[in-house]
Design a protein around this motif. Sequence first.
Motif, PDB file in Angstrom:
ATOM      1  N   PHE A 121       0.864  -1.117   0.002  1.00 64.21           N
ATOM      2  CA  PHE A 121      -0.001   0.005  -0.115  1.00 64.21           C
ATOM      3  C   PHE A 121       0.841   1.138   0.055  1.00 64.21           C
ATOM      4  O   PHE A 121       0.316   2.329  -0.478  1.00 64.21           O
ATOM      5  N   CYS A 122       1.950   1.232   0.220  1.00 63.58           N
ATOM      6  CA  CYS A 122       3.052   2.196   0.099  1.00 63.58           C
ATOM      7  C   CYS A 122       3.176   2.497  -1.243  1.00 63.58           C
ATOM      8  O   CYS A 122       3.393   3.771  -1.707  1.00 63.58           O
ATOM      9  N   PHE A 123       3.271   1.573  -2.193  1.00 64.11           N
ATOM     10  CA  PHE A 123       3.170   1.641  -3.487  1.00 64.11           C
ATOM     11  C   PHE A 123       1.984   2.166  -4.089  1.00 64.11           C
ATOM     12  O   PHE A 123       1.994   3.106  -4.926  1.00 64.11           O
ATOM     13  N   TRP A 131       3.315   8.473 -13.835  1.00 61.84           N
ATOM     14  CA  TRP A 131       3.498   7.158 -12.871  1.00 61.84           C
ATOM     15  C   TRP A 131       5.161   6.832 -12.662  1.00 61.84           C
ATOM     16  O   TRP A 131       5.385   5.998 -11.455  1.00 61.84           O
ATOM     17  N   PRO A 132       6.159   7.386 -13.380  1.00 61.22           N
ATOM     18  CA  PRO A 132       7.496   7.009 -12.875  1.00 61.22           C
ATOM     19  C   PRO A 132       7.843   7.544 -11.786  1.00 61.22           C
ATOM     20  O   PRO A 132       8.406   7.092 -10.661  1.00 61.22           O
ATOM     21  N   ALA A 133       7.418   8.972 -11.445  1.00 60.93           N
ATOM     22  CA  ALA A 133       7.639   9.458 -10.131  1.00 60.93           C
ATOM     23  C   ALA A 133       6.977   8.909  -9.025  1.00 60.93           C
ATOM     24  O   ALA A 133       7.331   8.941  -7.830  1.00 60.93           O
ATOM     25  N   LEU A 134       5.466   8.547  -9.289  1.00 59.06           N
ATOM     26  CA  LEU A 134       4.885   7.863  -8.398  1.00 59.06           C
ATOM     27  C   LEU A 134       5.639   6.469  -7.963  1.00 59.06           C
ATOM     28  O   LEU A 134       5.510   6.179  -6.409  1.00 59.06           O
ATOM     29  N   LEU A 135       6.059   5.804  -8.794  1.00 61.45           N
ATOM     30  CA  LEU A 135       6.719   4.505  -8.435  1.00 61.45           C
ATOM     31  C   LEU A 135       8.007   4.855  -7.723  1.00 61.45           C
ATOM     32  O   LEU A 135       8.223   4.274  -6.607  1.00 61.45           O
ATOM     33  N   VAL A 136       8.827   5.854  -7.959  1.00 60.06           N
ATOM     34  CA  VAL A 136       9.884   6.212  -7.184  1.00 60.06           C
ATOM     35  C   VAL A 136       9.579   6.472  -5.730  1.00 60.06           C
ATOM     36  O   VAL A 136      10.151   6.192  -4.747  1.00 60.06           O
ATOM     37  N   ALA A 137       8.495   7.673  -5.625  1.00 56.97           N
ATOM     38  CA  ALA A 137       8.166   7.722  -4.339  1.00 56.97           C
ATOM     39  C   ALA A 137       7.790   6.623  -3.450  1.00 56.97           C
ATOM     40  O   ALA A 137       7.979   6.559  -2.098  1.00 56.97           O
ATOM     41  N   GLY A 138       6.557   5.796  -3.928  1.00 56.90           N
ATOM     42  CA  GLY A 138       6.077   4.798  -3.143  1.00 56.90           C
ATOM     43  C   GLY A 138       7.018   3.468  -3.143  1.00 56.90           C
ATOM     44  O   GLY A 138       7.208   2.876  -2.017  1.00 56.90           O
TER      45      GLY A 138
END
Length: 604
Positions: A261-263, A283-290
Motif C-alpha cells: 500500500f506504500c506503492f 507514473w515513474p515519479a509515483l513509482l519512485v516515491a512509493g
Amino acid sequence: MDQTHEAATPGPVLTEEPAFTPGGHHEPQSAGRGNPLSFLITAVVLIAIAIIYRQSPPIITPWLQGYDPLGSWFFSAVLAGLPLIVLLIAMAGLRIKGHIAALAGLGTAFVVAVLAYHMPFRQATLATGYGAAYGLFPICWIVFPVLFMYQLVTTTGRFELLQRCLLGVTSDSRLQLVLIAFCFGAFFEGAAGFGTPVAVCGTLLIGLGFAPLEAASLALLANTAPVAFGALGIPIIALHGVTGLDTLLLGRVAARIIAPFCFIVPFWLTWAYAGFGAMVEVWPALLVAGGIYGTSLVLIATFHGPWLVDVLSASLSIICLILFFRVWKPRRILNVALQPIPDRALPPLEQGVLFRTTLPWIIFMTCIILWGIPRFSSWLDTFSTFPIHVSGLDHLVMRMPPATPKPEAEAAVFNLNLLSATGTGIFIAAILAGFSMNLGLRGLYKCFVDTLIMIRYTLITVAALMALGYIARYSGMDATLGLAFARTGIFYPFFGTLIGWIGTASTGSDTSSNVLFGSLQKLTAQQLNLSPYLMSASNSAGGVMGKMVAPQSIVVATTATETYGSEGNILRRVLLHSIALACLVGLFVSLLAYWPPLTRFVLR
C-alpha cells in the motif's frame, strides 16, 4: 473524491506579493456565533450532571463490563455503533458543525453507556472527563503549536519563500502533491504523529494554490500507510504492550502487510486528485516515491525495528524524488486547476535567502526529532511528569472474557508530561523560530492570540470526540463491536482487519486502536488457529486506513486549512476511499492468512 477544481486558484506567480497570506487567500469560515439559548442549554446540562454526580454513590468495588446488553450480538453491535452513526450522520448528512456533531455523538454514547450497558453514572462522568482531558493534552497541545508555527512563518513572509523553494523542485501540481502530502507527510507522521502531517501539509498545499477543502481532503488521504509506524513507532510498541508479542517481529509483519500500500497510495492519491489519465502521465515519479518508501520501510523494520521506520524511509523517499526530478519531467506540466502550463524554471534562491527560508523548519524538525529520542524524553519525564490517577475509574472497570483471556482491570492514569510531550517540543521550536525570524515579543504574542482564537472550537470538538472514545472503551461498547466481527469465523482475517479500521476511525489514533483491540485480535487468532502476529499486526494495518475518516483528524484538517465547519464535506470526499482501502487491506491479510507460502514469508 469530488473533482471540483473550479474552486482551486491557479498556481501562484512569484512576484513581490505573497502567494498566500493568512487573510488574503481565503477567509476563515465562522465556526458559529454564540447563541444564548445554546449556552443556556449547555449550562443546564452541565449543572444537572454535576448534581447527579454529587448524589451518586462513590465507587468502591470494580464494575464488570458486559458486551451483549440486548441479548443479540447483531442488535448489541448496532447499539454500540449508535454514537458513531449519530456523529457521522450529523457531520456528513446534516452538515452540522464539528463541535456540535461531536457533542451529539458524546451525548449519545453517554446515554447508551448508562442506560443500556448499566455503567455507573459516576464512572461514565469520570470517563468523559478523562477522555476530554486527553483530547486537550496531548492532542490539541500538538495541533496548537503546529498552527502557531505556521502563523509565525506566514507573518514574516517565510512561507512565501518556502513555496518558491517547492516550486523550484517541480512546477507540476501532481508531483508537488506527492512530494508534500505523501513524502513530507510521512516524515512528520513518523516524527510527531497526532495530526501533525495533516496540519502542516494541508497548509503547504494551500500555499501552492490548492483549494482549502481539496488540500484538507488530500492531506488526509495521503496520511495512511505511514500511520502504523507514526510517532517513532508508538503504535507497534503499544501493540506489544497489550499482547506481549515480540516487538521486532510485530514490526516486521506490519511492514510487510503495509508495503504494497506504500506503492499504491501515491497512485491512488494522484488519481483521486487529477484523474486516471493524468495519473498515468507521472507514473515513474509515483513509482519512485512509493517504491523507495515501501522498500525502505520493510528493510528498516526488519533490520532495525519500528522506531525510525517512517523518519528514515520518508527522508530517503524525499531525497530520491527530488533527485529524480532533476533528470525526468512529465510530458505535460499541470497547475492546480489541472491546466497545462509552460515549465517555469524558477531561478534558485540565493544561499542567504535559502538559509533564512529553511532555518525555521530546520529548528522545527530538529526539535521534533530531539523530543522523539526515547532517552531524551525519558530524561525529561524524570522531573516533569505527573501521573494523575482518576479516582473512581482507575482499576475499577473490569474487562471480561471473551474480550480478554481473563478479567483485567482497566487503568485510568492521566500522564501530565509537561516537558516531554511532543507539543512542548514543537512550541519551543516555534518560539526559537520566531526569534530567528526577528519577531519580537509583541509579534509572538499576537500570533499566539490569533492561533488561540482560530483553534477555539477545535478544542471543544477534539475534547468531545476523545471523551466519546473513552466512554466506548470503559463501558465496553468498543469490545461489543470487536466481538461481533470476531464471530465471522473463516472470514475473520478480513473482518479482523476492519476492527482496526473501526478502532482508529472512532478514536483518531492507531495507537489507541491497538491498545483497545490488540488483545482481542491475539485471543481470537489463537482460537481460530491463525497467527497471532498476523492478526495483531493487521489491526494496526487496517487502522491506518481509518485515520483519514477519524473525526479528530478531519477537525485538525479543517482547523489548519481554516475551513472549520466543512467537516461533512471533507468526510464525504474521503469516506469511500477509506472504506475501499481498508477492504483491500482485509483481502490482502486474508490471502496472507490462508496461503501458506505467503504466511511463512510474512512471519519470517
